[in-house]
Design an enzyme around this catalytic site. Structure first.
Site, PDB file in Angstrom:
ATOM      1  N   MET A  89      30.101  61.688  67.123  1.00 28.57           N
ATOM      2  CA  MET A  89      28.952  61.722  66.215  1.00 28.57           C
ATOM      3  C   MET A  89      28.922  60.442  65.373  1.00 28.57           C
ATOM      4  O   MET A  89      27.908  59.780  65.259  1.00 28.57           O
ATOM      5  CB  MET A  89      29.077  62.921  65.255  1.00 28.57           C
ATOM      6  CG  MET A  89      29.125  64.257  65.927  1.00 28.57           C
ATOM      7  SD  MET A  89      29.126  65.607  64.715  1.00 28.57           S
ATOM      8  CE  MET A  89      30.862  65.777  64.409  1.00 28.57           C
TER       9      MET A  89
ATOM     10  N   PRO B  24      29.612  53.269  63.063  1.00 35.62           N
ATOM     11  CA  PRO B  24      30.062  52.379  61.986  1.00 35.62           C
ATOM     12  C   PRO B  24      29.163  52.484  60.743  1.00 35.62           C
ATOM     13  O   PRO B  24      29.644  52.421  59.626  1.00 35.62           O
ATOM     14  CB  PRO B  24      29.976  50.985  62.621  1.00 35.62           C
ATOM     15  CG  PRO B  24      30.115  51.238  64.094  1.00 35.62           C
ATOM     16  CD  PRO B  24      29.496  52.583  64.359  1.00 35.62           C
TER      17      PRO B  24
ATOM     18  N   PRO C 214      30.621  75.312  61.513  1.00 40.04           N
ATOM     19  CA  PRO C 214      31.512  76.250  60.807  1.00 40.04           C
ATOM     20  C   PRO C 214      32.849  76.465  61.514  1.00 40.04           C
ATOM     21  O   PRO C 214      33.901  76.519  60.864  1.00 40.04           O
ATOM     22  CB  PRO C 214      30.689  77.546  60.756  1.00 40.04           C
ATOM     23  CG  PRO C 214      29.272  77.072  60.756  1.00 40.04           C
ATOM     24  CD  PRO C 214      29.264  75.845  61.637  1.00 40.04           C
ATOM     25  N   GLN C 215      32.837  76.542  62.852  1.00 45.42           N
ATOM     26  CA  GLN C 215      34.123  76.737  63.546  1.00 45.42           C
ATOM     27  C   GLN C 215      35.037  75.518  63.354  1.00 45.42           C
ATOM     28  O   GLN C 215      36.239  75.646  63.154  1.00 45.42           O
ATOM     29  CB  GLN C 215      33.908  77.010  65.041  1.00 45.42           C
ATOM     30  CG  GLN C 215      35.226  77.010  65.815  1.00 45.42           C
ATOM     31  CD  GLN C 215      35.283  77.992  66.967  1.00 45.42           C
ATOM     32  OE1 GLN C 215      34.814  79.109  66.849  1.00 45.42           O
ATOM     33  NE2 GLN C 215      35.867  77.575  68.073  1.00 45.42           N
ATOM     34  N   GLU C 216      34.438  74.320  63.411  1.00 48.18           N
ATOM     35  CA  GLU C 216      35.227  73.099  63.206  1.00 48.18           C
ATOM     36  C   GLU C 216      35.853  73.124  61.806  1.00 48.18           C
ATOM     37  O   GLU C 216      37.013  72.764  61.609  1.00 48.18           O
ATOM     38  CB  GLU C 216      34.322  71.871  63.370  1.00 48.18           C
ATOM     39  CG  GLU C 216      35.040  70.567  63.106  1.00 48.18           C
ATOM     40  CD  GLU C 216      34.245  69.325  63.504  1.00 48.18           C
ATOM     41  OE1 GLU C 216      33.223  69.461  64.207  1.00 48.18           O
ATOM     42  OE2 GLU C 216      34.663  68.221  63.105  1.00 48.18           O
ATOM     43  N   ARG C 217      35.083  73.582  60.833  1.00 51.01           N
ATOM     44  CA  ARG C 217      35.576  73.576  59.436  1.00 51.01           C
ATOM     45  C   ARG C 217      36.640  74.639  59.224  1.00 51.01           C
ATOM     46  O   ARG C 217      37.627  74.413  58.518  1.00 51.01           O
ATOM     47  CB  ARG C 217      34.400  73.724  58.479  1.00 51.01           C
ATOM     48  CG  ARG C 217      33.643  72.401  58.484  1.00 51.01           C
ATOM     49  CD  ARG C 217      32.289  72.405  57.904  1.00 51.01           C
ATOM     50  NE  ARG C 217      31.712  71.075  58.150  1.00 51.01           N
ATOM     51  CZ  ARG C 217      30.436  70.793  58.096  1.00 51.01           C
ATOM     52  NH1 ARG C 217      29.558  71.742  57.812  1.00 51.01           N
ATOM     53  NH2 ARG C 217      30.011  69.566  58.332  1.00 51.01           N
TER      54      ARG C 217
HETATM   55  C1  LIG Z   1      41.279  60.535  61.710  1.00 49.15           C
HETATM   56  C2  LIG Z   1      39.794  60.719  61.861  1.00 49.15           C
HETATM   57  C3  LIG Z   1      39.299  61.340  62.994  1.00 49.15           C
HETATM   58  C4  LIG Z   1      37.930  61.492  63.154  1.00 49.15           C
HETATM   59  N1  LIG Z   1      37.447  62.064  64.307  1.00 49.15           N
HETATM   60  C5  LIG Z   1      36.113  62.091  64.530  1.00 49.15           C
HETATM   61  C6  LIG Z   1      35.588  62.554  65.789  1.00 49.15           C
HETATM   62  O1  LIG Z   1      36.326  63.010  66.673  1.00 49.15           O
HETATM   63  N2  LIG Z   1      34.253  62.490  65.983  1.00 49.15           N
HETATM   64  C7  LIG Z   1      33.386  62.012  65.049  1.00 49.15           C
HETATM   65  O2  LIG Z   1      32.198  61.986  65.299  1.00 49.15           O
HETATM   66  N3  LIG Z   1      33.854  61.562  63.853  1.00 49.15           N
HETATM   67  C8  LIG Z   1      35.178  61.588  63.572  1.00 49.15           C
HETATM   68  N4  LIG Z   1      35.663  61.111  62.361  1.00 49.15           N
HETATM   69  C9  LIG Z   1      34.722  60.594  61.376  1.00 49.15           C
HETATM   70  C10 LIG Z   1      34.492  61.508  60.183  1.00 49.15           C
HETATM   71  O3  LIG Z   1      33.841  62.690  60.572  1.00 49.15           O
HETATM   72  C11 LIG Z   1      33.697  60.707  59.146  1.00 49.15           C
HETATM   73  O4  LIG Z   1      34.578  59.719  58.680  1.00 49.15           O
HETATM   74  C12 LIG Z   1      33.193  61.534  57.993  1.00 49.15           C
HETATM   75  O5  LIG Z   1      32.153  62.368  58.419  1.00 49.15           O
HETATM   76  C13 LIG Z   1      32.713  60.687  56.819  1.00 49.15           C
HETATM   77  O6  LIG Z   1      31.866  59.677  57.229  1.00 49.15           O
HETATM   78  P1  LIG Z   1      32.118  58.151  56.744  1.00 49.15           P
HETATM   79  O7  LIG Z   1      33.522  57.823  57.020  1.00 49.15           O
HETATM   80  O8  LIG Z   1      31.069  57.299  57.341  1.00 49.15           O
HETATM   81  O9  LIG Z   1      31.931  58.204  55.172  1.00 49.15           O
HETATM   82  P2  LIG Z   1      30.576  57.922  54.366  1.00 49.15           P
HETATM   83  O10 LIG Z   1      29.503  58.821  54.844  1.00 49.15           O
HETATM   84  O11 LIG Z   1      30.315  56.476  54.345  1.00 49.15           O
HETATM   85  O12 LIG Z   1      30.999  58.389  52.917  1.00 49.15           O
HETATM   86  C14 LIG Z   1      31.669  57.546  51.960  1.00 49.15           C
HETATM   87  C15 LIG Z   1      31.895  58.349  50.696  1.00 49.15           C
HETATM   88  O13 LIG Z   1      30.638  58.756  50.153  1.00 49.15           O
HETATM   89  C16 LIG Z   1      30.601  60.152  49.976  1.00 49.15           C
HETATM   90  N5  LIG Z   1      29.263  60.691  50.240  1.00 49.15           N
HETATM   91  C17 LIG Z   1      28.445  60.414  51.278  1.00 49.15           C
HETATM   92  N6  LIG Z   1      27.307  61.146  51.191  1.00 49.15           N
HETATM   93  C18 LIG Z   1      27.421  61.891  50.072  1.00 49.15           C
HETATM   94  C19 LIG Z   1      26.580  62.857  49.428  1.00 49.15           C
HETATM   95  N7  LIG Z   1      25.388  63.193  49.929  1.00 49.15           N
HETATM   96  N8  LIG Z   1      27.016  63.413  48.285  1.00 49.15           N
HETATM   97  C20 LIG Z   1      28.213  63.092  47.758  1.00 49.15           C
HETATM   98  N9  LIG Z   1      29.053  62.193  48.329  1.00 49.15           N
HETATM   99  C21 LIG Z   1      28.676  61.597  49.464  1.00 49.15           C
HETATM  100  C22 LIG Z   1      31.596  60.694  50.998  1.00 49.15           C
HETATM  101  O14 LIG Z   1      32.035  61.983  50.663  1.00 49.15           O
HETATM  102  C23 LIG Z   1      32.680  59.640  50.940  1.00 49.15           C
HETATM  103  O15 LIG Z   1      33.532  59.921  49.872  1.00 49.15           O
HETATM  104  C24 LIG Z   1      37.037  61.008  62.151  1.00 49.15           C
HETATM  105  C25 LIG Z   1      37.547  60.410  61.000  1.00 49.15           C
HETATM  106  C26 LIG Z   1      38.906  60.267  60.838  1.00 49.15           C
HETATM  107  C27 LIG Z   1      39.450  59.617  59.595  1.00 49.15           C
END
Ligand SMILES: Cc1cc2nc3c(=O)[nH]c(=O)nc-3n(C[C@H](O)[C@H](O)[C@H](O)COP(=O)(O)OP(=O)(O)OC[C@H]3O[C@@H](n4cnc5c(N)ncnc54)[C@H](O)[C@@H]3O)c2cc1C
Length: 430
Positions: free
Chosen positions: A172, A175, A289-292
């Site tokens: 999902m 960058p 929900p299941q993932e969470r």
């Molecule tokens: C080890 C690891 C494994 C992962 N595996 C997967 C995977 O298999 N598949 C996949 O698709 N992704 C994966 N991810 C990605 C992960 O789901 C995302 O990193 C996560 O959803 C957050 O997105 P971001 O890093 O772009 O943070 P951003 O969206 O850039 O957020 C940055 C900060 O802003 C805050 N923020 C953003 N929007 C809001 C809001 N509306 N209100 C308040 N605060 C907000 C966030 O909480 C965070 O603190 C993985 C990440 C890690 C670290």
């Protein structure tokens, strides 16, 4: 529970465990089994505890524990260096019936209940080995295929995934778009009956080893909101233009192959569409929900592991002529930790029960994920502290547990997003 599960458990344990009564179970005068809840059990990780499980589950748990002890723990340090686990491990897990545990038999899964899948999550956390991406594969990726896939897709992928010969990932995040999935740029455009996929994904767990990736892409830029123009695609390893980038250099989860994926004019047949066109966002919302719950369960189980690890440590470490466990401040800290863990266990077990009945709603799952992953980090911090400097040394299990915990409030939707979901329900006009 499915006979196959039981058979595989017996096979793994040479039939021994069936003769043993579960260590933490007690029997009343009527002979009825009374299962202890975690606060009264000798250890938080004991087999035979918690009313949500049965003695059949205990037998399965014994076999899963044995699998992690024999097939995972001895190799994990080597996989941490390699940045991925071996393919052989996946096939061994498949042979033992440990993948697709909660996927129906008629779809090619094992046919166990949700509690059996939860045993896999818990035992992995108790092993302190975060490398194998089994839960993502079995309980996140496989359900998408089963719930939204065509008969052909299910037949093609599920049996192979249960066998550990086809490893799944879910892509999902990009960058430039994580929390706000509606901001993704990866897109698929029609070309006759085919689709042409372009874009890139990042932080994808199981990314390097993956044979099949569910890719989230925009399919309609004209939709009245981005959520109405997103679809899911099944992209197979080896397809022209599907490129796996570098393994990411992470703070923890060292044996997990988290990768970048690139899609350069990947031609996908119509049969690669998973679920309904432009309904991808809704499919995702349905499955989250299941993932969470899974993240909450694994986080809480990691807390139980860290607690036991620390209890052992302070009982043998000496300071001022006594063990550290004799100090009242240490005892109070352990009392606090145990209370927080056991209270959370009661909530997470109730979420498991709700989910087994398909009644777990999104906000409750968000509460579990937020609460258990925050607790995991607090427990990790305190347990490292109770280990002193040894808790800062990589060879100590608590150090690994500490760094691995840090990702939990971030992935699966950050905890800030969890609070948004919880808050939305609180203020919603009913
Ligand atoms: C080890 C690891 C494994 C992962 N595996 C997967 C995977 O298999 N598949 C996949 O698709 N992704 C994966 N991810 C990605 C992960 O789901 C995302 O990193 C996560 O959803 C957050 O997105 P971001 O890093 O772009 O943070 P951003 O969206 O850039 O957020 C940055 C900060 O802003 C805050 N923020 C953003 N929007 C809001 C809001 N509306 N209100 C308040 N605060 C907000 C966030 O909480 C965070 O603190 C993985 C990440 C890690 C670290």
């Amino acid at each position: 529970m499915a006979a196959r599960l039981l058979r595989s458990s017996l096979r793994m344990s040479g039939g021994r465990c069936a003769l043993r009564s579960p260590p933490a179970a007690r029997f009343s005068h009527s002979g009825e089994e009374k299962r202890l809840e975690t606060p009264s059990a000798e250890k938080l990780t004991d087999i035979g505890t918690r009313r949500i499980f049965s003695s059949e589950h205990d037998i399965f748990r014994e076999s899963v524990r044995k699998f992690f002890q024999e097939e995972v723990i001895p190799h994990h340090a080597e996989w941490e260096k390699a940045g991925e686990v071996s393919r052989e491990l996946w096939e061994k897990a498949g042979k033992q019936g440990l993948l697709g545990v909660n996927i129906a038999k008629h779809h090619g899964g094992i046919g166990g209940d949700l509690y059996s899948a939860a045993i896999m999550w818990e035992e992995q956390a108790y092993s302190n080995c975060t490398g194998p991406g089994f839960s993502l594969h079995s309980d996140i990726v496989m359900p998408y295929i089963v719930n939204y896939g065509s008969e052909e897709q299910i037949k093609h992928f599920i049996p192979q995934m249960t066998a550990g010969k086809c490893i799944g990932a879910l892509a999902m995040t990009e960058p430039g778009a994580g929390s706000d999935l509606q901001g993704i740029r990866t897109n698929a455009k029609r070309d006759g009956s085919d689709w042409i996929l372009n874009g890139s994904k990042v932080f994808i767990s199981n990314g390097q080893l993956s044979d099949i990736v569910i890719v989230v892409a925009i399919t309609n830029r004209e939709a009245h909101s981005p959520a109405h123009g997103i679809s899911l695609f099944l992209v197979e390893n080896g397809m022209k233009g599907f490129i796996k980038g570098r393994k990411l250099h992470k703070m923890g989860l060292k044996a997990q192959d988290t990768a970048e994926l690139f899609f350069e004019d990947v031609r996908l047949p119509a049969s690669a569409l998973l679920g309904e066109e432009n309904k991808g966002f809704y499919h995702l919302m349905q499955e989250l929900p299941q993932e969470r719950l899974l993240i909450a369960e694994m986080g809480l189980s990691a807390s139980e592991f860290m607690f036991e690890e620390t209890r052992n440590y302070v009982r043998q470490r000496k300071a001022f002529g006594k063990t550290v466990a004799h100090l009242q401040t240490v005892q109070h800290k352990l009392a606090e930790l145990k209370t927080h863990i056991c209270v959370t266990r009661a909530f997470v077990d109730s979420c498991l029960q709700l989910h087994e009945k398909k009644r777990l709603d999104s906000a409750t799952a968000a509460m579990a994920k937020y609460w258990a992953s925050e607790l995991q980090n607090t427990v990790a911090y305190d347990c490292v502290q109770l280990h002193g400097a040894w808790g800062y040394m990589w060879e100590y299990p608590i150090t690994k547990a500490y760094v691995d915990a840090r990702a939990q409030p971030i992935y699966g939707g950050t905890n800030e997003i969890m609070k948004e979901l919880i808050a939305r329900e609180i203020i919603r006009d009913k």
